[in-house]
Design a protein around this motif. Sequence first.
Motif, mmCIF file in Angstrom:
data_model
loop_
_atom_site.group_PDB
_atom_site.id
_atom_site.type_symbol
_atom_site.label_atom_id
_atom_site.label_comp_id
_atom_site.label_asym_id
_atom_site.label_seq_id
_atom_site.Cartn_x
_atom_site.Cartn_y
_atom_site.Cartn_z
ATOM 1 N N MET A 438 -15.367 -35.338 -18.499
ATOM 2 C CA MET A 438 -15.754 -34.249 -17.619
ATOM 3 C C MET A 438 -14.557 -33.716 -16.831
ATOM 4 O O MET A 438 -14.578 -32.579 -16.348
ATOM 5 N N HIS A 439 -13.493 -34.503 -16.721
ATOM 6 C CA HIS A 439 -12.270 -34.022 -16.083
ATOM 7 C C HIS A 439 -11.695 -32.805 -16.800
ATOM 8 O O HIS A 439 -10.986 -32.009 -16.184
ATOM 9 N N THR A 440 -11.958 -32.691 -18.103
ATOM 10 C CA THR A 440 -11.403 -31.548 -18.826
ATOM 11 C C THR A 440 -11.907 -30.235 -18.253
ATOM 12 O O THR A 440 -11.179 -29.242 -18.247
ATOM 13 N N PHE A 441 -13.150 -30.220 -17.766
ATOM 14 C CA PHE A 441 -13.655 -29.000 -17.136
ATOM 15 C C PHE A 441 -13.122 -28.862 -15.712
ATOM 16 O O PHE A 441 -12.516 -27.849 -15.362
ATOM 17 N N TYR A 442 -13.333 -29.865 -14.897
ATOM 18 C CA TYR A 442 -13.023 -29.727 -13.475
ATOM 19 C C TYR A 442 -11.520 -29.648 -13.193
ATOM 20 O O TYR A 442 -11.085 -28.891 -12.322
ATOM 21 N N TRP A 443 -10.720 -30.452 -13.899
ATOM 22 C CA TRP A 443 -9.292 -30.515 -13.573
ATOM 23 C C TRP A 443 -8.393 -30.372 -14.796
ATOM 24 O O TRP A 443 -7.193 -30.632 -14.693
ATOM 25 N N GLY A 444 -8.909 -29.942 -15.913
ATOM 26 C CA GLY A 444 -8.080 -29.836 -17.121
ATOM 27 C C GLY A 444 -6.884 -28.916 -16.942
ATOM 28 O O GLY A 444 -5.753 -29.255 -17.321
ATOM 29 N N ASP A 445 -7.102 -27.743 -16.372
ATOM 30 C CA ASP A 445 -5.992 -26.809 -16.151
ATOM 31 C C ASP A 445 -4.964 -27.406 -15.193
ATOM 32 O O ASP A 445 -3.747 -27.253 -15.375
ATOM 33 N N TRP A 446 -5.439 -28.067 -14.149
ATOM 34 C CA TRP A 446 -4.561 -28.694 -13.164
ATOM 35 C C TRP A 446 -3.737 -29.808 -13.807
ATOM 36 O O TRP A 446 -2.535 -29.945 -13.548
ATOM 37 N N HIS A 447 -4.370 -30.612 -14.672
ATOM 38 C CA HIS A 447 -3.641 -31.670 -15.379
ATOM 39 C C HIS A 447 -2.536 -31.081 -16.247
ATOM 40 O O HIS A 447 -1.414 -31.611 -16.290
ATOM 41 N N ARG A 448 -2.851 -30.009 -16.948
ATOM 42 C CA ARG A 448 -1.869 -29.400 -17.849
ATOM 43 C C ARG A 448 -0.719 -28.745 -17.077
ATOM 44 O O ARG A 448 0.456 -28.882 -17.438
ATOM 45 N N ASP A 449 -1.036 -28.047 -15.995
ATOM 46 C CA ASP A 449 -0.041 -27.210 -15.313
ATOM 47 C C ASP A 449 0.713 -27.914 -14.192
ATOM 48 O O ASP A 449 1.792 -27.471 -13.803
ATOM 49 N N SER A 450 0.154 -29.020 -13.652
ATOM 50 C CA SER A 450 0.788 -29.642 -12.486
ATOM 51 C C SER A 450 0.840 -31.165 -12.543
ATOM 52 O O SER A 450 1.811 -31.765 -12.103
ATOM 53 N N VAL A 489 -21.697 -33.492 -18.248
ATOM 54 C CA VAL A 489 -21.041 -34.564 -18.999
ATOM 55 C C VAL A 489 -21.152 -34.291 -20.498
ATOM 56 O O VAL A 489 -20.167 -34.396 -21.244
ATOM 57 N N LEU A 490 -22.347 -33.937 -20.964
ATOM 58 C CA LEU A 490 -22.566 -33.663 -22.378
ATOM 59 C C LEU A 490 -21.674 -32.525 -22.861
ATOM 60 O O LEU A 490 -20.975 -32.635 -23.882
ATOM 61 N N ASP A 491 -21.673 -31.424 -22.121
ATOM 62 C CA ASP A 491 -20.882 -30.262 -22.512
ATOM 63 C C ASP A 491 -19.401 -30.613 -22.586
ATOM 64 O O ASP A 491 -18.708 -30.259 -23.556
ATOM 65 N N ALA A 492 -18.886 -31.306 -21.576
ATOM 66 C CA ALA A 492 -17.461 -31.621 -21.544
ATOM 67 C C ALA A 492 -17.076 -32.616 -22.637
ATOM 68 O O ALA A 492 -15.985 -32.524 -23.211
ATOM 69 N N THR A 493 -17.945 -33.571 -22.936
ATOM 70 C CA THR A 493 -17.636 -34.566 -23.960
ATOM 71 C C THR A 493 -17.578 -33.921 -25.343
ATOM 72 O O THR A 493 -16.764 -34.307 -26.185
ATOM 73 N N VAL A 494 -18.420 -32.929 -25.559
ATOM 74 C CA VAL A 494 -18.438 -32.220 -26.842
ATOM 75 C C VAL A 494 -17.328 -31.171 -26.918
ATOM 76 O O VAL A 494 -16.601 -31.079 -27.919
ATOM 77 N N ASN A 495 -17.181 -30.367 -25.866
ATOM 78 C CA ASN A 495 -16.345 -29.164 -25.951
ATOM 79 C C ASN A 495 -14.978 -29.267 -25.294
ATOM 80 O O ASN A 495 -14.061 -28.544 -25.686
ATOM 81 N N ARG A 496 -14.823 -30.076 -24.240
ATOM 82 C CA ARG A 496 -13.541 -30.253 -23.545
ATOM 83 C C ARG A 496 -12.927 -28.901 -23.140
ATOM 84 O O ARG A 496 -11.724 -28.670 -23.274
ATOM 85 N N THR A 497 -13.771 -28.025 -22.615
ATOM 86 C CA THR A 497 -13.332 -26.697 -22.217
ATOM 87 C C THR A 497 -12.969 -26.682 -20.738
ATOM 88 O O THR A 497 -13.740 -27.138 -19.894
ATOM 89 N N THR A 498 -11.800 -26.160 -20.393
ATOM 90 C CA THR A 498 -11.345 -26.119 -19.016
ATOM 91 C C THR A 498 -11.996 -24.950 -18.279
ATOM 92 O O THR A 498 -12.658 -24.100 -18.878
ATOM 93 N N ARG A 499 -11.756 -24.893 -16.967
ATOM 94 C CA ARG A 499 -12.281 -23.780 -16.175
ATOM 95 C C ARG A 499 -11.788 -22.439 -16.699
ATOM 96 O O ARG A 499 -12.494 -21.435 -16.622
ATOM 97 N N SER A 500 -10.572 -22.405 -17.247
ATOM 98 C CA SER A 500 -10.004 -21.149 -17.747
ATOM 99 C C SER A 500 -10.436 -20.830 -19.174
ATOM 100 O O SER A 500 -10.010 -19.825 -19.742
ATOM 101 N N GLY A 501 -11.272 -21.716 -19.762
ATOM 102 C CA GLY A 501 -11.810 -21.443 -21.087
ATOM 103 C C GLY A 501 -10.995 -21.993 -22.236
ATOM 104 O O GLY A 501 -11.307 -21.716 -23.404
ATOM 105 N N GLN A 502 -9.972 -22.789 -21.960
ATOM 106 C CA GLN A 502 -9.167 -23.377 -23.029
ATOM 107 C C GLN A 502 -9.730 -24.740 -23.420
ATOM 108 O O GLN A 502 -10.323 -25.433 -22.596
#
Length: 582
Positions: A438-450, A489-502
Amino acid sequence: MQKRQFLASAASWAAASSSPWLAGCAAPGATAAPADAIFFGGPILTMNNAQPQVEAVAVRGGRIAAVGQRQAVQALQGPQTRMVDLQGRSLIPGFVDPHSHIGGVGLQAISANLLPPPDGGNASIAELQRTLRAYMQSSPEVGELAVVFGFGYDDSQLRELRHPTRDDLDAVSRELPVVVIHQSGHFGALNSLALARAGITASTPDPEGGVIRRKSGGREPDGVLEENAFFHTLGRLMPKLSQEQAISWLEKAQQLYLQFGYTTAQDGRADPGSVATAIAAAEAGRLVLDVVSYPDILQMGDGAFMQGPYYGHSYTKRFRIGGVKLTLDGSPQGKTAWLTQPYLVPPQGQKPGYRGYAVLSDAKANEQVAKAIANGWQILVHGNGDAAIDQFIAAVRASGPVDRARAVRPVLIHGQTLRRDQIPQLKELGIFPSLFPMHTFYWGDWHRDSVLGDPRAQNISPTGWVLEQGMRFSSHHDAPVALPSSIRVLDATVNRTTRSGQVLGPEHCVSPWIALQAQTLWSAYQHFEDAHKGSIEPGKLADLVILSDNPLTMERHKLATLQVLETIKGGRSVYRLNPQDS
């Protein structure tokens, strides 16, 4: 596609078809007692690989009596049997929470909602201040507790990209202590009065495993506390609740879990007070779902409850103590997780090369893990950074024979920067990974960029690598870090989509079938409860959830739109989205 994922996807496809091989049924005998209820008329997803989908389910005495073809199951229909037509909606097993803090959700439920969008409206410090002021005007808890609590701010999502300080919170109130808790739960910010009440001054040293942040150029606290500095302070500022108040908070938390289809909830770092509250709630018959508690091994006091009737694999009045919890590092989004390689952008006040920090020495970690395993206690270990995971692996190795360690089924909680080379070691030692996609949605962009940068950010909570080793995993929400939303949780585990849609780490996207198993059957296995929970099979508890659509056949990018329509615990409806529906 990896072989395991291919087979699971094939099972999912087959479950959505009408193939004759799905017609198996635990056929009721001619003299079997009538069912209390029979569910039919929609896809029934059992989470049982041997019989993934059935036409009907019969429930009797709080347990599954029969599953299979509708005609066969309806042989159990009697004059008093309630016939439940799903009308095309899906029936699945109740969600089993593999890691969260239901006690903390009680505090969240009575605090100001400081979450950023989409779960709240706080995208700047000014908006956070407005939320706190409005909360102070409307909340009965402020007058009752004489403390202003706010929960869920996230510096990575605030326009200013920083934590609120004592000065920001003094602008909200100088007459009452103000305590705001970071969404990770690993930081907090206090106003001047709260700092004074807690006895934190310029001369207060940083505690082991924690940091008191200071104003630039001096030693004066700026109000922001990290890790143990915050945990210890929160305990000093928390008002003493009556038993009735404490149980009421727990009931409010319970309702949130039921709303999202959880029939089993975890209290993943309980203190003795939380254990006592849960026992009191159980004795008073006020637990609706099952609660399994893991007391903090460092805060157990005399630990008498580990010898009492509530410790073990069986529930007493819907409560049990399942083992113990140990924390080895902090949070990656807060940049306190302990890494082997530096953070991409070091946090405020830290130099390039900063890698976070350990909470415990190696010797102390070894001592606590060995203590748990020697006592036969299942141990959940919070390890976000790969250095903390190395420490956990080494501690399990040092604890004695591998078979003895495997018997208690140690659990790695979060494992966000779990390296590929560490996963075979988890398998060897019998360490079960409870991951946090679920981190991929909430903080995925932050993890990648910072926080981590690529490629490390792509591989947070690497479910694909775990499946590659033929291992199971569970997928959690860590409430109150986020709402206890099974659907998110289900959506993030399947799709791993960040807030920005990546999509972050496409090789770690899994099928909906596997994601559901990670929230039901595999979570039950983690808790030693898979013999009676986690799938729809004869003899298991009738813990069930009705969903608005079929997660196996709907478009995957729309999984986040699923709704929990009803939650059923032991055959009894305990939550309905529309209570008038019956």
